[in-house]
Every structure is written in C-alpha cells, then in structure tokens.
Design a protein around this motif. Structure first.
Motif, PDB file in Angstrom:
ATOM      1  N   PHE A  58       0.791  -1.225   0.000  1.00 41.93           N
ATOM      2  CA  PHE A  58       0.000   0.000   0.000  1.00 41.93           C
ATOM      3  C   PHE A  58       0.834   1.292   0.000  1.00 41.93           C
ATOM      4  O   PHE A  58       0.279   2.358  -0.247  1.00 41.93           O
ATOM      5  CB  PHE A  58      -0.965   0.073   1.206  1.00 41.93           C
ATOM      6  N   LEU A  59       2.162   1.238   0.270  1.00 41.67           N
ATOM      7  CA  LEU A  59       2.952   2.462   0.370  1.00 41.67           C
ATOM      8  C   LEU A  59       3.125   3.148  -0.977  1.00 41.67           C
ATOM      9  O   LEU A  59       3.223   4.377  -1.045  1.00 41.67           O
ATOM     10  CB  LEU A  59       4.324   2.160   0.979  1.00 41.67           C
ATOM     11  N   ASN A  60       3.139   2.353  -2.049  1.00 41.54           N
ATOM     12  CA  ASN A  60       3.377   2.931  -3.372  1.00 41.54           C
ATOM     13  C   ASN A  60       2.118   2.947  -4.229  1.00 41.54           C
ATOM     14  O   ASN A  60       2.195   3.008  -5.447  1.00 41.54           O
ATOM     15  CB  ASN A  60       4.483   2.148  -4.088  1.00 41.54           C
ATOM     16  N   SER A  61       0.920   2.886  -3.573  1.00 42.13           N
ATOM     17  CA  SER A  61      -0.336   2.915  -4.323  1.00 42.13           C
ATOM     18  C   SER A  61      -0.654   4.355  -4.716  1.00 42.13           C
ATOM     19  O   SER A  61      -0.783   5.234  -3.857  1.00 42.13           O
ATOM     20  CB  SER A  61      -1.466   2.334  -3.466  1.00 42.13           C
ATOM     21  N   ASN A  62      -0.820   4.579  -6.015  1.00 44.75           N
ATOM     22  CA  ASN A  62      -1.108   5.925  -6.504  1.00 44.75           C
ATOM     23  C   ASN A  62      -2.455   6.431  -5.988  1.00 44.75           C
ATOM     24  O   ASN A  62      -2.604   7.607  -5.639  1.00 44.75           O
ATOM     25  CB  ASN A  62      -1.104   5.941  -8.038  1.00 44.75           C
TER      26      ASN A  62
END
Length: 488
Positions: free
Chosen positions: A149-153
């Motif tokens: 989830f940290l790199n979810s746009n």
C-alpha cells in the motif's frame, strides 16, 4: 450447519430470532474488530510515513531548531532514513548525512516544487517534500522500505488531497462498521429464512398433492416449534382426510355390494309375484277362489319381503351416516322387559317354544338408551332364535350392574358353526347352509351391530352349554342422563 439445523427444528421462532440477533451482533462486532486490527497492522507503515510527512509540513518554520530535530528523531523509526537540506545543498542534519544515496543527490539537484516519491532498485521509496518559507528554503527527504500500500497511486492521491485519518475513516473504518453487520445479518437472515422456507415449501407441495387427489405421502413433523405445530396439524388433517376417503371408498364399495346383493335377493320374490300375477290374469285358467286366495297371499308375502329388504337397506345407509342421531331416554327396564315379553310370548307359544325372561334389576330402575332401536335389535335376534329353534326354550336375560346393562338371548337350536361366528355380523352373510337365503337379506345382525355400536356398546355371538346360539349385548352407562346424543 448441523447445529443450525437443530436450532431451526427445535427452538421456537421467537427464540430463534433472538438467538440469531444476538449471534449476528456478536459476530459483527467480533469480525469488525478483527478486520480493523488487520487493516491497522497492514497500514501501519503508511500511517508512520504520513505522520512524519505531516509533522514536517506543519512545522517547516522550525525545521532548523534543535527541538524540531529532536522531535523528528523520536517519531522516525530506526529503519527509516531522513535528511534535511537547505538552498546551498547544506545538510544540517539527517540519519546518515555522510552516506546519502545517489538518488537523494539527484533530487537535490533538480529541486522539485511538489512532493515526489521514487522507488529505488533496492525496493525502497524515497519521498521528497519541498520546504519553502521565511526560515528555510530547501527540502526534506525520507527513505523507507517499500511495503504493501505504500506505493499505491490511488491511496497516496487520496491522502495528499485529504489526510491519512480521513482516508482510513472513509475507506476502512466506516465501510467495516457498515458492511460487516450488514453481511453478517444478511447471512443469518438467509439461514433463518431457510429454516422457515423449507417446511413452507413442504406445506405447499403437500397442498398441491392433495389438490391433485394424492394422499399417499407423509409430512416431516420433526420440528418442535410453531412450524412443527402447523406441520403436525397438516399431517393430522392429511391422515384424517385419507382415512375418511378410505372409509368413504369402503362404504361405497359396501353399498355397491349391498345393492348387488339386494338386487339378487329381490329377483326371487319378484319372479314369484310375476308368476302368480300371470296365473291370476290368465284368460285360459279357471282358478278356484281358494287358488286365487293362495296366489294373492303368496304375492303379498313376497311383496312384504321386498319391502323389508328395502327398509333394511335404507336403515343401514342411515345408521352408517356420521351424523346419525340416537334418541335416548331414561327408559324403565321393567316396562321395556314387559314389552319384549308381550311381543314374543304368544309367538313362541304357538311354535311350542318356551319363552323365558330372567331380569336382574329393581322395579324402579332405568337405563339411558334408544328404546326403539334397542327393541329393534332384540326383535331381530329373538326372531332369528324362533326361526332356528324347532322346539325347546328361548331365554332373554337382562341385568343392570354398575358397569352397565347386560342383555343376552339364548336358544336351544343348532347354534353357530365356526365360520358363522367369524362372519355373522358382516353384511349379507346368510350362513353356510343357506338356510336364511330364502327369507333373509343377511342384513339383520349387521344392523344390530351398527345400533349397538352407536350406543358405544358391544355385541358378540357364541354357542351356549346346550349347543344352541347365544348373543350377548353390553351397553355402557356413558349415555346416562342424556336425552339425545350425536354419534361420531
């Protein structure tokens, strides 16, 4: 599922509803807490990253203060790296200021005006936050491990436009609080409805079968609740209807047999009547008055036989009706006995038969029964005894006891054989030797059995010590003090 099936069958609907409500509420709360804990764990890193970014953004004016650096160090986890740089590429502080990654140097050189996130080859994320105010003109760089989830746009876009708390409440907290109870209640409602729907379908199916005239099935009555009561009532209704139809079918078959037997029995007297009428009306016959009288007597006798047969058939149809009524009264046993004596004493005397009455009751004693019907029964039985007793004795015994009224007719005739004792009260039975067939329809003793049965009594036949026939009747005192009863 087995336990739920047991609950659906054994518990009352109200109890089931309360139990399902409590279980659904408990499971919804439990599942909501579990899911929230899972998502809190999954979004823990995302929360930490956004808390650090928010702290940096909202306290940018104090970025060069020692307290700011101290507080920042306390909220940044050990596995995170961070750097603060100014316009002259100076790095006042950071987690590892001398080992800054090349990607960080590249960001510093480009000086982006908006927040930038870069994923490195080592699966790290480097976030750049520009800082521009009267105290500092530079930026803050945060390096952390790239996790779920940290790199979810989409997630980052929503958080940037609102906040992490707004994102979590809008997409995690409230959906769980709303959807979990809804899903749990929906599932339990289906289970509850299934427990009701299945027996209802069985009732609908049973109704359709009955509508089609089918009664050869059974209904599951294992439910120990209101549904079970409905199913049980429906099953009892089906059995009653089935028994009623079987009884009706049996009675129709018996009526057909009776009509067939009566038709056969009537043929003989009708043939005799026709023969004598032709003889009387014959033009070529010169009959004396005596011969004409004998023919007329024969015609009258056979016409009377036909009348008796028809009357007996009508009486049976009347007695076999479910709503047939007995007209009962408290009858004086002394008066009833004297009437029987008056009816048969002279008849027996003319046939050289002794008619004897043995009474065991007080003169004032009464008993509740239908005197007309019971008189018919005794007349039928005693008439048969007279018919088959050439000489000797016919004895009528009547005895009142606490248990009820006992009536017994015995003769010194030939008695019954084994087959007669088995079928004597059946319709149209006339005996093996056919002695009765010329003068009897075979319905007399069957009528007696019906009348005694309507009194809730019993009738039985046997051979007595003299070898003659005996028929014994017992009437219970259940009809006492009633002026009229409705037979069932």
């Amino acid at each position: 599922m087995g336990r739920l099936k047991y609950l659906n069958r054994k518990l009352k609907l109200r109890t089931q509803f309360l139990l399902f409500f409590i279980l659904s509420a408990f499971l919804a709360a439990f599942l909501s807490i579990i899911l929230l804990l899972i998502f809190i764990f999954l979004f823990h890193d995302l929360k930490q990253v956004n808390e650090i970014k928010d702290y940096v953004k909202f306290n940018a004016e104090n970025a060069l203060d020692q307290n700011y650096e101290k507080n920042l160090k306390s909220i940044v986890p050990d596995d995170f790296d961070y750097w603060l740089f100014t316009t002259d590429d100076n790095i006042p502080y950071g987690s590892t200021p001398k080992t800054m990654p090349s990607e960080v140097s590249h960001i510093i050189q480009n000086r982006p005006t908006k927040e930038v996130n870069i994923v490195t080859d080592e699966n790290y994320i480097i976030s750049y936050i520009p800082l521009h105010n009267k105290n500092i003109d530079g930026g803050f760089i945060l390096k952390y491990k790239n996790t779920l989830f940290l790199n979810s746009n989409f997630i980052n876009s929503v958080i940037n436009k609102t906040s992490y708390r707004a994102f979590f409440n809008l997409f995690i907290f409230f959906p769980i609080l709303i959807l979990c109870p809804f899903i749990i209640v929906f599932i339990f409602s289906l289970l509850f409805a299934k427990g009701i729907n299945k027996p209802l379908k069985e009732l609908i199916s049973a109704s359709e079968k009955i509508k089609q005239g089918r009664l050869d099935f059974s209904i599951n009555v294992s439910y120990n609740n209101e549904i079970g009561q409905v199913l049980s009532s429906f099953e009892n209704m089906r059995k009653t209807l089935q028994d009623s139809l079987k009884k009706q079918w049996t009675m129709e078959e018996q009526r057909k047999d009776m009509i067939h037997s009566l038709t056969h029995n009537i043929k003989t007297p009708i043939t005799i009547i026709n023969g004598h009428l032709e003889l009387i009306n014959g033009y070529e016959q010169n009959l004396t008055n005596k011969q004409k009288k004998e023919s007329m007597d024969t015609i009258v006798h056979n016409a009377d036989r036909i009348r008796i047969m028809i009357n007996q058939l009508n009486e049976i149809w009347d007695l076999e009706r479910s709503n047939f009524s007995l007209y009962t009264q408290d009858m004086s046993l002394d008066k009833f006995t004297r009437k029987i004596n008056d009816n048969f004493l002279q008849i027996c005397s003319r046939k050289n038969i002794t008619f004897k009455i043995i009474a065991s009751f007080q003169k004032e004693d009464t008993f509740c029964f239908d005197p007309i019907r019971m008189n018919e029964v005794l007349e039928n039985i005693i008439s048969n005894s007279i018919k088959f007793t050439k000489s000797g004795e016919i004895k009528f015994e009547i005895k009142k006891e606490e248990a009820g009224l006992f009536l017994k007719v015995s003769d010194t005739g030939n008695g019954f054989n084994e087959k007669e004792l088995e079928y004597i009260f059946n319709k149209n039975y006339k005996g093996d030797k056919g002695v009765k067939s010329t003068n009897s329809s075979g319905l007399g003793l069957y009528i007696c059995d019906l009348i005694v049965g309507k009194h809730n009594g019993t009738i039985k036949a046997f051979n007595n010590n003299t070898g003659g026939a005996s028929i014994e009747i017992f009437l219970p005192p259940s009809l006492q003090n009633k002026t009229k009863i409705q037979s069932n």
